[in-house]
Write an enzyme that holds these catalytic residues in place. Sequence first.
Site, PDB file in Angstrom:
ATOM      1  N   CYS A 115      -0.136  -8.216   3.204  1.00 34.51           N
ATOM      2  CA  CYS A 115       0.765  -7.051   3.193  1.00 34.51           C
ATOM      3  C   CYS A 115       1.636  -6.963   4.445  1.00 34.51           C
ATOM      4  O   CYS A 115       2.648  -6.271   4.447  1.00 34.51           O
ATOM      5  CB  CYS A 115      -0.035  -5.767   3.032  1.00 34.51           C
ATOM      6  SG  CYS A 115      -0.988  -5.760   1.523  1.00 34.51           S
ATOM      7  N   HIS A 252       4.500   0.136   5.358  1.00 35.70           N
ATOM      8  CA  HIS A 252       3.954  -0.546   4.179  1.00 35.70           C
ATOM      9  C   HIS A 252       3.382   0.512   3.239  1.00 35.70           C
ATOM     10  O   HIS A 252       2.691   1.431   3.678  1.00 35.70           O
ATOM     11  CB  HIS A 252       2.862  -1.521   4.616  1.00 35.70           C
ATOM     12  CG  HIS A 252       2.061  -2.060   3.480  1.00 35.70           C
ATOM     13  ND1 HIS A 252       2.645  -2.581   2.346  1.00 35.70           N
ATOM     14  CD2 HIS A 252       0.718  -2.154   3.295  1.00 35.70           C
ATOM     15  CE1 HIS A 252       1.692  -2.969   1.516  1.00 35.70           C
ATOM     16  NE2 HIS A 252       0.515  -2.715   2.057  1.00 35.70           N
ATOM     17  N   ASN A 282       1.144  -0.494  -4.479  1.00 33.10           N
ATOM     18  CA  ASN A 282       1.137  -1.389  -3.328  1.00 33.10           C
ATOM     19  C   ASN A 282       1.675  -2.749  -3.776  1.00 33.10           C
ATOM     20  O   ASN A 282       1.007  -3.456  -4.528  1.00 33.10           O
ATOM     21  CB  ASN A 282      -0.296  -1.502  -2.797  1.00 33.10           C
ATOM     22  CG  ASN A 282      -0.409  -2.401  -1.581  1.00 33.10           C
ATOM     23  OD1 ASN A 282       0.529  -3.119  -1.236  1.00 33.10           O
ATOM     24  ND2 ASN A 282      -1.561  -2.371  -0.946  1.00 33.10           N
TER      25      ASN A 282
END
Length: 325
Positions: A115, A252, A282
Amino acid sequence: MTVTRSVVLGCGSYLPARLVTNDDLTKIVETSDEWIVQRTGIRERHIAADGELTSDLGVAAARAALADAKVDGQSIDLIVLATSTPDNTFPASAVAVQAALGITRGAAFDLQAVCSGFVYGMATADGLLRAGVHQRALVIGAETFSRILDWTDRSTCVLFGDGAGAVVMEAQQQAGTREDRGLLTAHLRSDGRHKKKLYVDGGPSSTGTVGHLRMEGKEVFRFAVGAITDVIKDVFRDTGYTADDLDWFVPHQANKRIIDGSAHKLGIAPEKVVMTVDRHGNTSAASIPLALDVAVKDGRIKRGDLVLLEAMGGGFTWGAALVRW
Ligand code: ACO
């Protein structure tokens, strides 16, 4: 004395057409819209169609970024594609993007920091641009996490989505002050002692299979806010800027509670936080450029704005970057 800075010329993104709501997921696993929204803030996510590859998503985002930057693909001499879900084990999906854009010069490679990939990618491209090795870069985050989810595991499959985002960065001479446009600083971190807390249980050298995402959600959550705030404090220390100086915070997009907790701890006003996790889920390395593109296109992020990016993910890896748009 002037210095070379990596200036963002434009951005773009792409989401697969198929939209999957929390209610849709209740038909696959025992869950509820209420549980998912309360714990994560996620309401829906996009899922790639059969045969739609990470590089396809990346190409669409790259084309949008090139159009936004008003530059020709032929002027790109570096492609950094951040992904943990490449089309194939090799070659890099970045070369598929390069070929689809008709680019035959320069370099293209994938970067794997889960990520945190987009922040790592920007920092890597920045180093190569400032060193004079390359002049104009595409930095892309593109993921098809739907392909590595265990769709019987409700504790993970509700959290992720597919998508891609990209920026065009160019080496430009600037005055050398903190008022310059471009990437002002980037700080990257990792700590491999945590590698088993968020990982995929397969791979070419271990099982010979692709594997599925496994996560100790509580452990990730516990680590996230502290790590994020620490690395952002380093960014503030490095530049002399404070939370009050920021125009936008583009974190993020993993979990609304992590984002809210980090912003609160850092004293970043809620109205400066760009939040897209509700619509995208996500999307790992794609989440920051997707969120950036939303906020640029809806008119929030404007040229000259001070924008803080931050990410944390598997490894653990984490990092933050400060950009004057
Ligand atoms: N629907 C309904 N119930 C569920 C679901 C679901 N989808 N998933 C788990 N549960 C249940 C559990 O089984 C458990 O039930 P039990 O109490 O009967 O055993 C209960 O809900 C609570 O589960 P917890 O795991 O304790 O829930 P928690 O409050 O920790 O929330 C979550 C889980 C949302 C995953 C949280 O830990 C979290 O957000 N962690 C961070 C994860 C993250 O953001 N990862 C990505 C960051 S890094 C990257 O981006 C790759």
